[in-house]
Design a protein around this motif. Sequence first.
Motif, PDB file in Angstrom:
ATOM      1  N   LEU A   1      15.325  23.379  15.109  1.00  0.00           N
ATOM      2  CA  LEU A   1      16.326  23.676  16.125  1.00  0.00           C
ATOM      3  C   LEU A   1      16.704  25.154  16.180  1.00  0.00           C
ATOM      4  O   LEU A   1      17.252  25.620  17.167  1.00  0.00           O
ATOM      5  CB  LEU A   1      17.601  22.856  15.861  1.00  0.00           C
ATOM      6  N   SER A   2      16.440  25.893  15.108  1.00  0.00           N
ATOM      7  CA  SER A   2      16.858  27.297  15.072  1.00  0.00           C
ATOM      8  C   SER A   2      15.816  28.146  14.364  1.00  0.00           C
ATOM      9  O   SER A   2      14.991  27.645  13.598  1.00  0.00           O
ATOM     10  CB  SER A   2      18.200  27.436  14.339  1.00  0.00           C
ATOM     11  N   PHE A   3      15.886  29.436  14.632  1.00  0.00           N
ATOM     12  CA  PHE A   3      15.022  30.392  13.954  1.00  0.00           C
ATOM     13  C   PHE A   3      15.231  30.304  12.446  1.00  0.00           C
ATOM     14  O   PHE A   3      14.275  30.331  11.674  1.00  0.00           O
ATOM     15  CB  PHE A   3      15.324  31.805  14.446  1.00  0.00           C
ATOM     16  N   GLU A   4      16.478  30.223  12.024  1.00  0.00           N
ATOM     17  CA  GLU A   4      16.803  30.176  10.591  1.00  0.00           C
ATOM     18  C   GLU A   4      16.071  29.042   9.887  1.00  0.00           C
ATOM     19  O   GLU A   4      15.408  29.262   8.856  1.00  0.00           O
ATOM     20  CB  GLU A   4      18.310  29.993  10.417  1.00  0.00           C
ATOM     21  N   SER A   5      16.186  27.822  10.402  1.00  0.00           N
ATOM     22  CA  SER A   5      15.578  26.672   9.726  1.00  0.00           C
ATOM     23  C   SER A   5      14.059  26.725   9.799  1.00  0.00           C
ATOM     24  O   SER A   5      13.370  26.308   8.861  1.00  0.00           O
ATOM     25  CB  SER A   5      16.098  25.362  10.326  1.00  0.00           C
ATOM     26  N   ALA A   6      13.518  27.273  10.907  1.00  0.00           N
ATOM     27  CA  ALA A   6      12.065  27.398  11.012  1.00  0.00           C
ATOM     28  C   ALA A   6      11.532  28.415  10.008  1.00  0.00           C
ATOM     29  O   ALA A   6      10.521  28.184   9.336  1.00  0.00           O
ATOM     30  CB  ALA A   6      11.678  27.802  12.436  1.00  0.00           C
TER      31      ALA A   6
ATOM     32  N   ARG B   1      12.962  29.329   7.198  1.00  0.00           N
ATOM     33  CA  ARG B   1      13.099  28.780   5.847  1.00  0.00           C
ATOM     34  C   ARG B   1      11.965  27.796   5.563  1.00  0.00           C
ATOM     35  O   ARG B   1      11.424  27.747   4.455  1.00  0.00           O
ATOM     36  CB  ARG B   1      14.460  28.102   5.694  1.00  0.00           C
ATOM     37  N   ARG B   2      11.589  27.010   6.566  1.00  0.00           N
ATOM     38  CA  ARG B   2      10.477  26.067   6.389  1.00  0.00           C
ATOM     39  C   ARG B   2       9.182  26.823   6.110  1.00  0.00           C
ATOM     40  O   ARG B   2       8.325  26.361   5.355  1.00  0.00           O
ATOM     41  CB  ARG B   2      10.348  25.190   7.636  1.00  0.00           C
ATOM     42  N   GLN B   3       9.024  27.999   6.710  1.00  0.00           N
ATOM     43  CA  GLN B   3       7.832  28.808   6.452  1.00  0.00           C
ATOM     44  C   GLN B   3       7.731  29.207   4.980  1.00  0.00           C
ATOM     45  O   GLN B   3       6.677  29.074   4.368  1.00  0.00           O
ATOM     46  CB  GLN B   3       7.851  30.075   7.312  1.00  0.00           C
ATOM     47  N   ILE B   4       8.823  29.740   4.424  1.00  0.00           N
ATOM     48  CA  ILE B   4       8.729  30.232   3.044  1.00  0.00           C
ATOM     49  C   ILE B   4       8.674  29.076   2.047  1.00  0.00           C
ATOM     50  O   ILE B   4       8.193  29.250   0.928  1.00  0.00           O
ATOM     51  CB  ILE B   4       9.879  31.202   2.701  1.00  0.00           C
ATOM     52  N   ILE B   5       9.151  27.906   2.447  1.00  0.00           N
ATOM     53  CA  ILE B   5       9.095  26.740   1.558  1.00  0.00           C
ATOM     54  C   ILE B   5       7.707  26.128   1.565  1.00  0.00           C
ATOM     55  O   ILE B   5       7.132  25.824   0.511  1.00  0.00           O
ATOM     56  CB  ILE B   5      10.147  25.688   1.976  1.00  0.00           C
ATOM     57  N   GLY B   6       7.140  25.953   2.768  1.00  0.00           N
ATOM     58  CA  GLY B   6       5.866  25.245   2.884  1.00  0.00           C
ATOM     59  C   GLY B   6       4.658  26.131   3.046  1.00  0.00           C
ATOM     60  O   GLY B   6       3.527  25.632   3.125  1.00  0.00           O
ATOM     61  N   GLY B   7       4.863  27.460   3.114  1.00  0.00           N
ATOM     62  CA  GLY B   7       3.737  28.359   3.332  1.00  0.00           C
ATOM     63  C   GLY B   7       3.110  28.166   4.700  1.00  0.00           C
ATOM     64  O   GLY B   7       1.907  28.399   4.880  1.00  0.00           O
ATOM     65  N   CYS B   8       3.900  27.749   5.687  1.00  0.00           N
ATOM     66  CA  CYS B   8       3.385  27.443   7.021  1.00  0.00           C
ATOM     67  C   CYS B   8       2.927  28.728   7.731  1.00  0.00           C
ATOM     68  O   CYS B   8       3.576  29.758   7.636  1.00  0.00           O
ATOM     69  CB  CYS B   8       4.459  26.759   7.860  1.00  0.00           C
TER      70      CYS B   8
ATOM     71  N   SER C   1       2.484  28.870  11.114  1.00  0.00           N
ATOM     72  CA  SER C   1       3.262  28.960  12.347  1.00  0.00           C
ATOM     73  C   SER C   1       4.102  27.701  12.469  1.00  0.00           C
ATOM     74  O   SER C   1       3.769  26.658  11.907  1.00  0.00           O
ATOM     75  CB  SER C   1       2.360  29.121  13.576  1.00  0.00           C
ATOM     76  N   LEU C   2       5.194  27.822  13.191  1.00  0.00           N
ATOM     77  CA  LEU C   2       6.097  26.695  13.383  1.00  0.00           C
ATOM     78  C   LEU C   2       6.625  26.711  14.804  1.00  0.00           C
ATOM     79  O   LEU C   2       6.642  27.754  15.469  1.00  0.00           O
ATOM     80  CB  LEU C   2       7.269  26.764  12.400  1.00  0.00           C
ATOM     81  N   SER C   3       7.080  25.557  15.270  1.00  0.00           N
ATOM     82  CA  SER C   3       7.617  25.449  16.618  1.00  0.00           C
ATOM     83  C   SER C   3       9.122  25.255  16.585  1.00  0.00           C
ATOM     84  O   SER C   3       9.645  24.528  15.742  1.00  0.00           O
ATOM     85  CB  SER C   3       6.976  24.264  17.351  1.00  0.00           C
ATOM     86  N   LEU C   4       9.806  25.928  17.522  1.00  0.00           N
ATOM     87  CA  LEU C   4      11.215  25.671  17.753  1.00  0.00           C
ATOM     88  C   LEU C   4      11.318  24.748  18.955  1.00  0.00           C
ATOM     89  O   LEU C   4      10.608  24.926  19.950  1.00  0.00           O
ATOM     90  CB  LEU C   4      11.983  26.967  18.028  1.00  0.00           C
ATOM     91  N   ILE C   5      12.158  23.749  18.873  1.00  0.00           N
ATOM     92  CA  ILE C   5      12.269  22.740  19.921  1.00  0.00           C
ATOM     93  C   ILE C   5      12.545  23.416  21.264  1.00  0.00           C
ATOM     94  O   ILE C   5      13.467  24.218  21.402  1.00  0.00           O
ATOM     95  CB  ILE C   5      13.378  21.728  19.585  1.00  0.00           C
ATOM     96  N   GLY C   6      11.706  23.093  22.246  1.00  0.00           N
ATOM     97  CA  GLY C   6      11.880  23.601  23.594  1.00  0.00           C
ATOM     98  C   GLY C   6      11.287  24.975  23.829  1.00  0.00           C
ATOM     99  O   GLY C   6      11.306  25.477  24.942  1.00  0.00           O
ATOM    100  N   LEU C   7      10.743  25.607  22.781  1.00  0.00           N
ATOM    101  CA  LEU C   7      10.247  26.971  22.939  1.00  0.00           C
ATOM    102  C   LEU C   7       8.771  27.130  22.586  1.00  0.00           C
ATOM    103  O   LEU C   7       8.213  28.201  22.715  1.00  0.00           O
ATOM    104  CB  LEU C   7      11.079  27.927  22.077  1.00  0.00           C
TER     105      LEU C   7
END
Length: 646
Positions: A613-618, A620-627, A629-635
Amino acid sequence: MIKGRSAVRVFVVLLILLVFLALVAVGGLLFLGRGEELKLVASILYSRKAEYLFFAGATYVSLLLLHKGRLISAVITFLVGLAWMLFHQPVSGFIGSLGVDSFSEAKDFDFEEAKFWLATMQETIKPDFRMKALALYLLYLLMAVSSFYLLKWWLHSRTFTKQYYAHIKLALSGLLVIGAILLTFLDSASLFFSNSESYLVVKSNFSNEPPEAVQAEGKVDVFVYVGESTSVMNMSLYGYPRDTTPRLKKVFDEDPNFILFENVFSTHTHTSPSLLEAFSFALHSEEDFLPIERRRRISVVDVLRKAKVDVRLISNQGMVGTWNQASSIIFKNAQNTFSTDSRRLGNSDGKAARPWDDAFFEAQLENLDFSSKSKASVTFLHSYAGHGEYLANIPEEWRVPVDGYFSSGSGVRMSEADYISIESVDAYDSAVKYIDYSVSKTIDYVRGLDAPAVLIYFSDHGDSVFTGKGHDSSRFTHEMARVPFFIYFNGPARLQRAELYRKYVTLAKSSRTASLAQLSATILDVAGVQVKNTATSKMDLKPVIGEEARLPPIVVREISDGISFVNLSAEKRARPKFDQFNFIDSTDADTSSYLDVKGGRILASDYCKKMELSFESARRRQIIGGCKSLSLIGLGNNLELVGDKK
């Protein structure tokens, strides 16, 4: 007489206006302070009760004098109460923050030192005029005036008190003032003795003789750059979309001597406990579950000196106080250079004027002499940039936003917390960009040395700027402990210590979870120092950063229910056998997810699928999971890593 009455009316009108503003402020606090924020306001009011009680007592006397037409006396009394309110917190906090280390360092107090001390007081003891503080002051005024008239109404409703009303009010005012003074003295004295006791306990626990140590390899000069409050969450070197570390990223891309480590955790979220553990060795590993202040340790400085290695500390931080225990305990036997003489400031050293990190380090490094062909050295550089207020601690030319990423109207929801401002995130990112500049200048210095030299860089802890929690250990978030770490070999060091260089290149590629509990072992390894443990003299030498290791817990702290910790091991750790303590596993959900991804219990591909839902949570998910790229809902896929690691 008319003039006097007019002045009284003006004073009353001003008082009414201030009370009205206080009502508006309280309404704002109630509106914005839902849930946890409202509790925080209540806890602040309680913790600052001595500040309020004196002000309330002075306000009572002022109103009594006003009712008698004694305007000048009323105004003077009110101003005394106002001065107490404005200066109580910095003065009592300063007195309480001093400990026995401040006084032990402040021996032989001469006239010149007295002048310096008085000059620093101008920065240390000054009122807080931020909007939050002003709202609190207005709330005090509302409480004082409303309670005065409420008590007046109650006393006047009791016939037996009418003739004694003024005396009762005056006596009550005196009790409030005396109570405030007693509370202030007791709180400050309690904090002072608590800080002194803490210092003496830690000093005793760290006064252990190291085992024999020798410099077994050829001479190498090691530089350890200690960062401040810098999280990988906000560094483009670690995938942050804003270009906050352009210089380090360029070195990483172009210079193979730069070895970047991922997945490194600080041992705590506060400077003193973090560095006390990072720069020391345990005598007994079973004490890892105790707060660092309770553990028996050996300073890495003492081990290096045992091996006849020169050790220097060049610090832009404070010299004493609970926030600077590493300076006065770990480095007590090093050659120390501080940017400011803060021996009498305790935890208030942050108010003293200090040079910018890059200029201070550059000037000090130019004066170092590495002419000895046989004696190795380790030089610690302790920086200050990264401290809040973020912009106040970096040069003016760096106090501009990195870009318009959040303010350009892109539609990206920056944070899950609506009260977090774009300005605060911009300020932190600007500080990170200045840190990038300062660290890069130190790399340039090490690169230009003719003798073998290695630079180790890390930060003592991170900051959680997107949540507004800073590095408060009681409100731990994952990024508070995720810190940058790299090693840089200059040309001669890479050539002469080729095997060591290849070792750390391999360890960095492993991407194993590591913590700063392994830092001291890493420093000894890079410096070529070997420890000779014996049956009678030994210490716990952990694997170096990047090696396979069963990591001790981090953020170990004593709370009301026992001892809390965050687990970094893939498996649950067996509780230590200390009967007097209740141990509480406080590992947060994000760190648990990190461990699950690293341990293979959750597939990284599955973990990275979730839209945020937000840049912040996306992020944080990157540094946790080594992702990647990630998607923000609606963007859509708008959050991409800035380049892959080598």
